[in-house]
Design a protein around this motif. Structure first.
Motif, PDB file in Angstrom:
ATOM      1  N   ASP A  12       0.774  -1.144  -0.089  1.00 48.99           N
ATOM      2  CA  ASP A  12       0.133   0.070  -0.155  1.00 48.99           C
ATOM      3  C   ASP A  12       0.858   1.340  -0.039  1.00 48.99           C
ATOM      4  O   ASP A  12       0.184   2.427  -0.212  1.00 48.99           O
ATOM      5  CB  ASP A  12      -0.986   0.235   1.375  1.00 48.99           C
ATOM      6  N   ARG A  13       2.189   1.052  -0.135  1.00 47.74           N
ATOM      7  CA  ARG A  13       2.865   2.422   0.039  1.00 47.74           C
ATOM      8  C   ARG A  13       3.065   3.155  -1.124  1.00 47.74           C
ATOM      9  O   ARG A  13       2.941   2.657  -2.403  1.00 47.74           O
ATOM     10  CB  ARG A  13       4.573   2.055   0.200  1.00 47.74           C
ATOM     11  N   GLY A  14       2.547   4.305  -0.975  1.00 46.28           N
ATOM     12  CA  GLY A  14       2.328   5.264  -2.216  1.00 46.28           C
ATOM     13  C   GLY A  14       1.018   5.048  -3.044  1.00 46.28           C
ATOM     14  O   GLY A  14       0.885   5.916  -3.955  1.00 46.28           O
ATOM     15  N   ALA A  15       0.167   4.412  -2.284  1.00 46.06           N
ATOM     16  CA  ALA A  15      -1.251   4.301  -2.861  1.00 46.06           C
ATOM     17  C   ALA A  15      -2.099   5.612  -2.822  1.00 46.06           C
ATOM     18  O   ALA A  15      -2.676   6.169  -3.781  1.00 46.06           O
ATOM     19  CB  ALA A  15      -2.169   3.327  -2.215  1.00 46.06           C
ATOM     20  N   VAL A  16      -1.870   6.575  -2.008  1.00 45.52           N
ATOM     21  CA  VAL A  16      -2.512   7.717  -1.668  1.00 45.52           C
ATOM     22  C   VAL A  16      -1.731   8.726  -2.897  1.00 45.52           C
ATOM     23  O   VAL A  16      -2.540   9.561  -3.496  1.00 45.52           O
ATOM     24  CB  VAL A  16      -2.052   8.273  -0.438  1.00 45.52           C
ATOM     25  N   LEU A  70      -3.777  10.607  -9.802  1.00 46.49           N
ATOM     26  CA  LEU A  70      -4.948  10.349 -10.816  1.00 46.49           C
ATOM     27  C   LEU A  70      -6.181  11.399 -10.918  1.00 46.49           C
ATOM     28  O   LEU A  70      -6.978  11.655 -11.606  1.00 46.49           O
ATOM     29  CB  LEU A  70      -5.331   8.937 -10.555  1.00 46.49           C
ATOM     30  N   GLY A  71      -6.422  11.614  -9.512  1.00 51.37           N
ATOM     31  CA  GLY A  71      -7.577  12.656  -9.129  1.00 51.37           C
ATOM     32  C   GLY A  71      -7.333  13.727  -9.669  1.00 51.37           C
ATOM     33  O   GLY A  71      -8.170  14.441 -10.598  1.00 51.37           O
TER      34      GLY A  71
END
Length: 169
Positions: free
Chosen positions: A55-59, A65-66
């Motif tokens: 999950d590292r870097g998912a945000v 992308l947003g």
């Protein structure tokens, strides 16, 4: 190590001296470095490290992308507004050219339409019997490739006007 007791006047009436080690020995799951609390924290940190960095870097990726999505939506919205304004200007140019041609002022009609029409638009004036048909078409923007805005206007020649069949391009 020996603990030095302070007088209540220095520490204040609400503070009481405490012994953190006594709490951990009396209740192993609460406070201090000993007891289950410390073991649980060590095990959880090991488990998180062991699981990997999936999950590292998912945000960061979701934010990127947003932001890209917002930029694309804004660009398309601006292109749509530009197309709408172009449609209105083409309609106004066609209406004005048809009105002036119906009055017998074809040169002024072409000049007025060219002032209203944005950029490189096509102006086509046809006089057929006693009617005038004006077509205006234009490509609004680079953001909307393949889209051509068109407007048409009709008018009836006024009595006493001469028949002018030549079509300026």
């Amino acid at each position: 190590m020996r603990r030095v007791e302070r007088s209540p006047a220095v520490e204040g009436p609400s503070r009481q001296p405490r012994n953190p080690g006594a709490d951990a020995r009396a209740n192993p799951g609460v406070g201090g470095r000993g007891g289950l609390s410390h073991c649980w924290r060590r095990w959880m940190s090991w488990w998180v490290r062991r699981r990997g960095h999936g999950d590292r870097g998912a945000v960061t990726v979701e934010t990127a992308l947003g932001i890209c999505t917002v930029v694309v939506v804004l660009a398309l919205a601006l292109a749509g507004i530009t197309a709408l304004i172009t449609q209105l200007r083409c309609t106004d140019a066609a209406r004005e050219a048809a009105r002036l041609t119906a009055r017998g002022e074809r040169a002024r009609a072409t000049e007025a339409a060219r002032q209203i029409i944005p950029g490189e638009a096509d102006l086509d004036i046809h006089v057929d019997g006693d009617t005038v048909r004006v077509r205006v078409s234009h490509r609004p923007t680079v953001l909307l490739p393949g889209i051509r805005i068109r407007a048409e206007a009709y008018a009836v020649l006024e009595p006493g006007t001469t028949d002018q069949r030549e079509t300026p391009r």
